[in-house]
Design a protein around this motif. Structure first.
Motif, PDB file in Angstrom:
ATOM      1  N   LYS A 207      35.849  78.579  36.807  1.00  0.00           N
ATOM      2  CA  LYS A 207      36.389  78.558  38.171  1.00  0.00           C
ATOM      3  C   LYS A 207      37.235  77.308  38.393  1.00  0.00           C
ATOM      4  O   LYS A 207      37.085  76.313  37.683  1.00  0.00           O
ATOM      5  CB  LYS A 207      35.236  78.562  39.191  1.00  0.00           C
ATOM      6  CG  LYS A 207      34.403  79.828  39.125  1.00  0.00           C
ATOM      7  CD  LYS A 207      33.720  80.079  40.439  1.00  0.00           C
ATOM      8  CE  LYS A 207      33.062  81.440  40.461  1.00  0.00           C
ATOM      9  NZ  LYS A 207      31.612  81.346  40.477  1.00  0.00           N
ATOM     10  N   HIS A 208      38.096  77.383  39.374  1.00  0.00           N
ATOM     11  CA  HIS A 208      38.884  76.207  39.736  1.00  0.00           C
ATOM     12  C   HIS A 208      38.086  75.351  40.696  1.00  0.00           C
ATOM     13  O   HIS A 208      37.604  75.842  41.706  1.00  0.00           O
ATOM     14  CB  HIS A 208      40.202  76.623  40.401  1.00  0.00           C
ATOM     15  CG  HIS A 208      41.205  77.129  39.421  1.00  0.00           C
ATOM     16  ND1 HIS A 208      41.969  76.282  38.674  1.00  0.00           N
ATOM     17  CD2 HIS A 208      41.545  78.379  39.055  1.00  0.00           C
ATOM     18  CE1 HIS A 208      42.748  76.998  37.881  1.00  0.00           C
ATOM     19  NE2 HIS A 208      42.508  78.281  38.086  1.00  0.00           N
ATOM     20  N   VAL A 209      37.932  74.102  40.326  1.00  0.00           N
ATOM     21  CA  VAL A 209      37.232  73.183  41.211  1.00  0.00           C
ATOM     22  C   VAL A 209      37.997  71.867  41.257  1.00  0.00           C
ATOM     23  O   VAL A 209      38.972  71.675  40.539  1.00  0.00           O
ATOM     24  CB  VAL A 209      35.779  72.884  40.727  1.00  0.00           C
ATOM     25  CG1 VAL A 209      34.914  74.120  40.782  1.00  0.00           C
ATOM     26  CG2 VAL A 209      35.791  72.253  39.339  1.00  0.00           C
ATOM     27  N   ARG A 210      37.527  70.986  42.107  1.00  0.00           N
ATOM     28  CA  ARG A 210      38.140  69.684  42.232  1.00  0.00           C
ATOM     29  C   ARG A 210      37.054  68.662  41.903  1.00  0.00           C
ATOM     30  O   ARG A 210      35.918  68.783  42.374  1.00  0.00           O
ATOM     31  CB  ARG A 210      38.607  69.510  43.682  1.00  0.00           C
ATOM     32  CG  ARG A 210      39.518  68.366  43.965  1.00  0.00           C
ATOM     33  CD  ARG A 210      40.220  68.630  45.287  1.00  0.00           C
ATOM     34  NE  ARG A 210      39.281  68.862  46.375  1.00  0.00           N
ATOM     35  CZ  ARG A 210      38.808  67.891  47.171  1.00  0.00           C
ATOM     36  NH1 ARG A 210      39.210  66.657  47.024  1.00  0.00           N
ATOM     37  NH2 ARG A 210      37.956  68.172  48.126  1.00  0.00           N
ATOM     38  N   VAL A 211      37.367  67.712  41.074  1.00  0.00           N
ATOM     39  CA  VAL A 211      36.422  66.624  40.844  1.00  0.00           C
ATOM     40  C   VAL A 211      37.145  65.331  41.217  1.00  0.00           C
ATOM     41  O   VAL A 211      38.355  65.251  41.117  1.00  0.00           O
ATOM     42  CB  VAL A 211      35.926  66.538  39.376  1.00  0.00           C
ATOM     43  CG1 VAL A 211      35.062  67.724  39.036  1.00  0.00           C
ATOM     44  CG2 VAL A 211      37.075  66.387  38.400  1.00  0.00           C
ATOM     45  N   GLU A 212      36.376  64.384  41.673  1.00  0.00           N
ATOM     46  CA  GLU A 212      36.990  63.132  42.049  1.00  0.00           C
ATOM     47  C   GLU A 212      36.224  61.986  41.431  1.00  0.00           C
ATOM     48  O   GLU A 212      35.007  61.958  41.455  1.00  0.00           O
ATOM     49  CB  GLU A 212      36.991  62.983  43.576  1.00  0.00           C
ATOM     50  CG  GLU A 212      38.305  63.411  44.170  1.00  0.00           C
ATOM     51  CD  GLU A 212      38.279  63.327  45.682  1.00  0.00           C
ATOM     52  OE1 GLU A 212      39.091  64.028  46.282  1.00  0.00           O
ATOM     53  OE2 GLU A 212      37.452  62.578  46.224  1.00  0.00           O
ATOM     54  N   GLY A 213      36.960  61.077  40.886  1.00  0.00           N
ATOM     55  CA  GLY A 213      36.299  59.928  40.308  1.00  0.00           C
ATOM     56  C   GLY A 213      37.334  58.957  39.808  1.00  0.00           C
ATOM     57  O   GLY A 213      38.535  59.156  39.960  1.00  0.00           O
ATOM     58  N   GLU A 214      36.828  57.920  39.180  1.00  0.00           N
ATOM     59  CA  GLU A 214      37.717  56.894  38.673  1.00  0.00           C
ATOM     60  C   GLU A 214      38.035  57.185  37.218  1.00  0.00           C
ATOM     61  O   GLU A 214      37.138  57.559  36.458  1.00  0.00           O
ATOM     62  CB  GLU A 214      36.995  55.548  38.789  1.00  0.00           C
ATOM     63  CG  GLU A 214      37.921  54.382  38.767  1.00  0.00           C
ATOM     64  CD  GLU A 214      37.118  53.087  38.802  1.00  0.00           C
ATOM     65  OE1 GLU A 214      37.618  52.103  38.248  1.00  0.00           O
ATOM     66  OE2 GLU A 214      36.004  53.091  39.359  1.00  0.00           O
TER      67      GLU A 214
END
Ligand SMILES: [Zn+2]
Ligand SMILES: [Zn+2]
Ligand SMILES: [Zn+2]
Length: 262
Positions: free
Chosen positions: A209-216
């Motif tokens: 699936k398409h997801v968004r992850v956020e991090g450094e």
């Protein structure tokens, strides 16, 4: 948007003139003082600094000002949220100027958008894909296509031309009924798909699936094949591969705050 008035630099007034105080000749000190009228405390300060001039309040100059007519002396001024032109008092509450308020909003769908981002009754920007005998196929982006039925075409449409369309209906099977609208000036609203934000520890549940992850971004490694980005969020590390051409650095502009799909 409320900002410092630029006509008066936020002061709320304009300075017309600054004159030297004629009473104290610009010294700010009073010449004649009734020593008997001074209290003990005033006397102390009088003895050390002298008494200040009543006329100029000890400033030595008389400043004449005019209330700023743009901000009415408030020192702040409203600017249109969209086009940044100053807004005059009568429509301050709306934060939009007359011009922007009267314009309709046309949505421009990014290629990430699917039918989920399309709403009946809203205006969308599209491109005429083809003109079959029964109407016109309009692409809202590379994956969303709708139909304008011949009966709804009131002005000639040309292949590959841009059109503004109103979404009249979205059928169960995903077919969309569109109506072309002749609108020349509008507010452009860019729409991107809002992907669910997922933590690194939950990623396994979203495979495929398409997801968004956020991090450094903590590491960018160029291999002989793809570029490997290692991203750290509060739960752990995620590695993502990006590929342009073998050995070529992908997403050259990415340094931090990357958004990847897994
Ligand atoms: Zn004075
Ligand atoms: Zn002002
Ligand atoms: Zn405006």
């Amino acid at each position: 948007m409320k900002q410092k008035c630029k006509y008066c630099d936020g002061k709320g007034h304009e300075i017309i003139s600054v004159e030297r105080c004629s009473e104290c000749k610009g010294t700010g000190k009073s010449k004649s003082v009734d020593l008997m009228a001074l209290s003990e405390k005033n006397l102390d300060s009088f003895l050390s600094e002298g008494s200040s001039c009543q006329r100029c309040n000890g400033k030595g100059e008389i400043v004449s000002t005019n209330k700023c007519e743009y901000c009415e002396g408030k020192g702040t001024f409203f600017y249109c949220d969209k086009c940044k032109t100053p807004i005059f008092k009568e429509n301050v509450e709306e934060n939009l100027c007359q011009n922007c308020k009267s314009k309709q909003s046309v949505h421009f769908l990014d290629d990430s958008c699917t039918l989920e981002e399309v709403e009946v009754g809203k205006l969308y920007h599209g491109k005429v894909n083809s003109l079959p005998p029964f109407g016109a196929f309009i692409d809202l982006n590379s994956r969303i296509r709708g139909l304008v039925h011949t009966s709804n075409i009131d002005h000639p449409l040309e292949e590959n031309s841009n059109v503004v369309v109103l979404v009249k209906e979205i059928k169960q099977n995903g077919n969309m009924d569109l109506i072309p609208k002749k609108i020349e000036t509008y507010n452009k609203i860019e729409v991107e798909k809002t992907l669910p934000l997922v933590k690194s520890s939950e990623l396994e549940q979203f495979i495929g699936k398409h997801v968004r992850v956020e991090g450094e971004i903590i590491q960018i490694k160029q291999t002989a094949g793809p570029t490997i980005f290692t991203v750290s969020d509060e739960d752990g590390l995620i590695s993502g591969a990006a590929f342009v051409r073998a050995g070529e650095r992908a997403y050259e502009d990415i340094l931090s705050d990357m958004v990847v799909s897994a």
